[in-house]
Design a protein around this motif. Structure first.
Motif, PDB file in Angstrom:
ATOM      1  N   GLY A 307       9.483  19.962  -5.566  1.00  0.00           N
ATOM      2  CA  GLY A 307      10.513  19.279  -5.377  1.00  0.00           C
ATOM      3  C   GLY A 307      10.269  17.282  -5.072  1.00  0.00           C
ATOM      4  N   GLY A 308      11.491  16.895  -5.466  1.00  0.00           N
ATOM      5  CA  GLY A 308      10.601  15.471  -5.474  1.00  0.00           C
ATOM      6  C   GLY A 308      10.981  14.672  -4.112  1.00  0.00           C
ATOM      7  N   PRO A 309      10.430  13.283  -4.075  1.00  0.00           N
ATOM      8  CA  PRO A 309      10.701  12.522  -5.364  1.00  0.00           C
ATOM      9  C   PRO A 309       9.767  12.791  -6.336  1.00  0.00           C
ATOM     10  CG  PRO A 309       9.903  11.236  -3.495  1.00  0.00           C
ATOM     11  CD  PRO A 309      10.024  12.526  -3.096  1.00  0.00           C
ATOM     12  N   GLY A 310       8.468  12.837  -6.366  1.00  0.00           N
ATOM     13  CA  GLY A 310       7.847  13.371  -7.601  1.00  0.00           C
ATOM     14  C   GLY A 310       6.739  11.655  -7.559  1.00  0.00           C
ATOM     15  N   ARG A 311       6.506  11.605  -8.824  1.00  0.00           N
ATOM     16  CA  ARG A 311       5.660   9.717  -8.749  1.00  0.00           C
ATOM     17  C   ARG A 311       6.248   9.137  -8.707  1.00  0.00           C
ATOM     18  NH1 ARG A 311       1.447   9.078 -13.543  1.00  0.00           N
ATOM     19  NH2 ARG A 311       3.609   9.651 -14.346  1.00  0.00           N
ATOM     20  N   VAL A 312       5.987   8.173  -8.249  1.00  0.00           N
ATOM     21  CA  VAL A 312       6.530   6.685  -7.857  1.00  0.00           C
ATOM     22  C   VAL A 312       5.497   5.443  -8.081  1.00  0.00           C
ATOM     23  CG1 VAL A 312       7.609   4.940  -5.730  1.00  0.00           C
ATOM     24  CG2 VAL A 312       8.121   7.439  -5.582  1.00  0.00           C
ATOM     25  N   ARG A 313       6.086   4.736  -9.552  1.00  0.00           N
ATOM     26  CA  ARG A 313       5.288   4.034  -9.871  1.00  0.00           C
ATOM     27  C   ARG A 313       5.391   2.912  -8.651  1.00  0.00           C
ATOM     28  NH1 ARG A 313       2.771   5.068 -14.990  1.00  0.00           N
ATOM     29  NH2 ARG A 313       2.372   2.279 -14.960  1.00  0.00           N
ATOM     30  N   LEU A 314       4.331   2.073  -7.878  1.00  0.00           N
ATOM     31  CA  LEU A 314       4.542   0.785  -6.580  1.00  0.00           C
ATOM     32  C   LEU A 314       4.546  -0.762  -8.154  1.00  0.00           C
ATOM     33  CD1 LEU A 314       3.243   2.220  -3.744  1.00  0.00           C
ATOM     34  CD2 LEU A 314       5.463   2.124  -4.652  1.00  0.00           C
ATOM     35  N   PRO A 315       4.811  -1.315  -8.286  1.00  0.00           N
ATOM     36  CA  PRO A 315       4.417  -2.278  -8.653  1.00  0.00           C
ATOM     37  C   PRO A 315       3.331  -3.413  -7.895  1.00  0.00           C
ATOM     38  CG  PRO A 315       6.811  -1.812  -9.095  1.00  0.00           C
ATOM     39  CD  PRO A 315       6.627  -1.069  -8.634  1.00  0.00           C
ATOM     40  N   GLY A 316       2.256  -3.880  -8.626  1.00  0.00           N
ATOM     41  CA  GLY A 316       1.457  -5.075  -7.646  1.00  0.00           C
ATOM     42  C   GLY A 316       0.997  -4.343  -6.464  1.00  0.00           C
ATOM     43  N   LEU A 317       1.197  -3.254  -6.134  1.00  0.00           N
ATOM     44  CA  LEU A 317       0.410  -2.368  -5.195  1.00  0.00           C
ATOM     45  C   LEU A 317      -0.940  -1.919  -5.701  1.00  0.00           C
ATOM     46  CD1 LEU A 317       3.060  -2.646  -3.842  1.00  0.00           C
ATOM     47  CD2 LEU A 317       2.356  -0.273  -2.273  1.00  0.00           C
ATOM     48  N   ASP A 318      -1.888  -2.517  -5.042  1.00  0.00           N
ATOM     49  CA  ASP A 318      -3.419  -2.201  -4.722  1.00  0.00           C
ATOM     50  C   ASP A 318      -3.864  -0.872  -3.924  1.00  0.00           C
ATOM     51  OD1 ASP A 318      -4.226  -2.787  -2.454  1.00  0.00           O
ATOM     52  OD2 ASP A 318      -5.160  -4.338  -2.500  1.00  0.00           O
ATOM     53  N   HIS A 319      -4.901  -0.468  -3.835  1.00  0.00           N
ATOM     54  CA  HIS A 319      -5.680   0.958  -3.544  1.00  0.00           C
ATOM     55  C   HIS A 319      -4.894   1.411  -1.980  1.00  0.00           C
ATOM     56  CE1 HIS A 319      -7.675   4.487  -3.771  1.00  0.00           C
ATOM     57  NE2 HIS A 319      -7.800   4.854  -2.261  1.00  0.00           N
ATOM     58  N   LEU A 320      -4.855  -0.364  -1.646  1.00  0.00           N
ATOM     59  CA  LEU A 320      -4.979  -0.006   0.523  1.00  0.00           C
ATOM     60  C   LEU A 320      -3.427  -0.221   0.680  1.00  0.00           C
ATOM     61  CD1 LEU A 320      -7.830  -2.124   1.545  1.00  0.00           C
ATOM     62  CD2 LEU A 320      -7.776   0.024   1.831  1.00  0.00           C
ATOM     63  N   LEU A 321      -2.322   0.493  -0.799  1.00  0.00           N
ATOM     64  CA  LEU A 321      -0.912   0.467  -0.495  1.00  0.00           C
ATOM     65  C   LEU A 321      -0.736  -1.726  -0.750  1.00  0.00           C
ATOM     66  CD1 LEU A 321      -0.930   3.202   1.063  1.00  0.00           C
ATOM     67  CD2 LEU A 321       0.138   2.607  -1.177  1.00  0.00           C
ATOM     68  N   HIS A 322      -1.841  -2.652  -0.433  1.00  0.00           N
ATOM     69  CA  HIS A 322      -1.401  -3.610  -0.608  1.00  0.00           C
ATOM     70  C   HIS A 322      -0.354  -4.681  -1.100  1.00  0.00           C
ATOM     71  CE1 HIS A 322      -4.660  -4.171   3.003  1.00  0.00           C
ATOM     72  NE2 HIS A 322      -3.189  -3.355   3.609  1.00  0.00           N
TER      73      HIS A 322
END
Length: 344
Positions: A307-322
């Motif tokens: 099921g979803g949400p599947g892949r979510v692209r996060l513009p501008g985020l780095d490996h630490l989610l910053h």
């Protein structure tokens, strides 16, 4: 670049309330942290179980949080040099949605240390970390406040690969698996990709000539091939720091590297139960696991009919989610993706 130190286990739990807020309303159990300890392969593993405020007797959704590579502890830190508090912040965000969480000090970190591997650390391999996570999942499943049919596994980086494996093998499969900036290809392929990118950047800045770049790239690929064929690595042509990295890969960390590299995450996706909720995040500024590395995994998840949400692209985020507006904390975009995933 990543660092690398390095199924059912008997589970023993010890729970002690370590933090209790002010008195709650009648019938409401206040939020609390409990220090827990469970045994995996003869090692006492220490962690924090966070239980949000809830109605007495109500069973909560719950998530096991798994850290990334290297000596990363229950909070997502590598003291004394790195303290992003990634997992602690994810636990706080999930608390707001009434999701209980368990995070623990994996081998080589915090109170757990090397445990049974103290006298022979070179024998510590990647499957040992998977067994440790499996024991943690069993502990979370069996807590009186948690709903065993509403369990989730949330992993970051290498921990995401562990979450994927756990999602396909755990007794009482999780309802959801969140793969945050996941290690989505084989380990040595990821290392080679990272090294090639760094060499290309050095050449772009004029620090290396094109001939030097080609020589180093060829030496990196040859080193990866040698490791996979269990042959000594020829470090001729490698920069000193890269040579030291590959020497460590065939030295004290050899067993871990070989066993980690044996896992191809897209193949592991097939073991997930159809309909399992799956989140895959990729940050567009993540130079450690670029979005393109998740392509094959994303396709494999579709074939597995999850099921979803599947892949979510996060513009501008780095490996630490910053991102640039949140250089020291998990960015709102990542927290929003996690919260949407955690909803029933």
């Amino acid at each position: 670049m990543k660092t690398f130190p390095h199924l059912t286990a008997a589970v023993m739990s010890l729970a002690v309330v370590t933090a209790t807020p002010a008195e709650a309303a009648p019938g409401l159990v206040p939020a609390a942290d409990r220090e827990v300890v469970f045994t995996a392969d003869g090692t006492a593993t220490y962690g924090t179980l966070h239980v949000p405020a809830h109605r007495a007797g109500h069973r909560l959704r719950a998530a096991l949080l798994l850290p990334g590579s290297g000596p990363t502890d229950r909070d997502g830190n590598q003291p004394p040099h790195a303290a992003p508090n990634t997992l602690a912040q994810l636990a706080a965000a999930l608390d707001a949605d009434r999701v209980a969480t368990l995070r623990f000090d994996k081998y080589g970190t915090g109170r757990t240390g090397l445990g049974a591997y103290r006298d022979h650390p070179s024998e510590l391999d990647y499957p040992a970390f998977v067994r440790q996570a499996t024991a943690a999942y069993a502990l979370l499943r069996d807590q009186p406040e948690t709903d065993p049919h509403a369990l989730m596994v949330v992993g970051h980086s290498e921990g995401a690969m562990t979450a994927l494996l756990l999602g396909g093998s755990a007794h009482l499969r999780p309802a959801g698996v969140a793969l945050l900036q996941p290690q989505a290809i084989r380990l040595l392929d990821l290392v080679a990709l990272q090294l090639h990118a760094q060499v290309a950047e050095a050449a772009r800045q004029g620090q290396l000539t094109p001939d030097q770049q080609r020589t180093i790239d060829a030496a990196v690929d040859a080193a990866v091939t040698a490791l996979r064929e269990h042959r000594p690595v020829d470090t001729t042509g490698l920069l000193p720091a890269v040579a030291q990295l590959f020497e460590a890969f065939q030295g004290p960390n050899g067993r871990f590297v070989q066993s980690d590299d044996a896992v191809y995450p897209p193949a592991a996706a097939a073991a997930l139960r159809p309909g399992t909720r799956v989140l895959v995040t990729c940050g567009t500024n993540d130079v450690q696991v670029p979005c393109a590395t998740t392509d094959a995994l994303t396709a494999a998840l579709r074939r597995a009919h999850v099921g979803g949400p599947g892949r979510v692209r996060l513009p501008g985020l780095d490996h630490l989610l910053h991102d640039t507006d949140h250089p020291d904390t998990v960015a709102p975009a990542a927290l929003d993706a996690l919260r949407r995933f955690a909803e029933r």
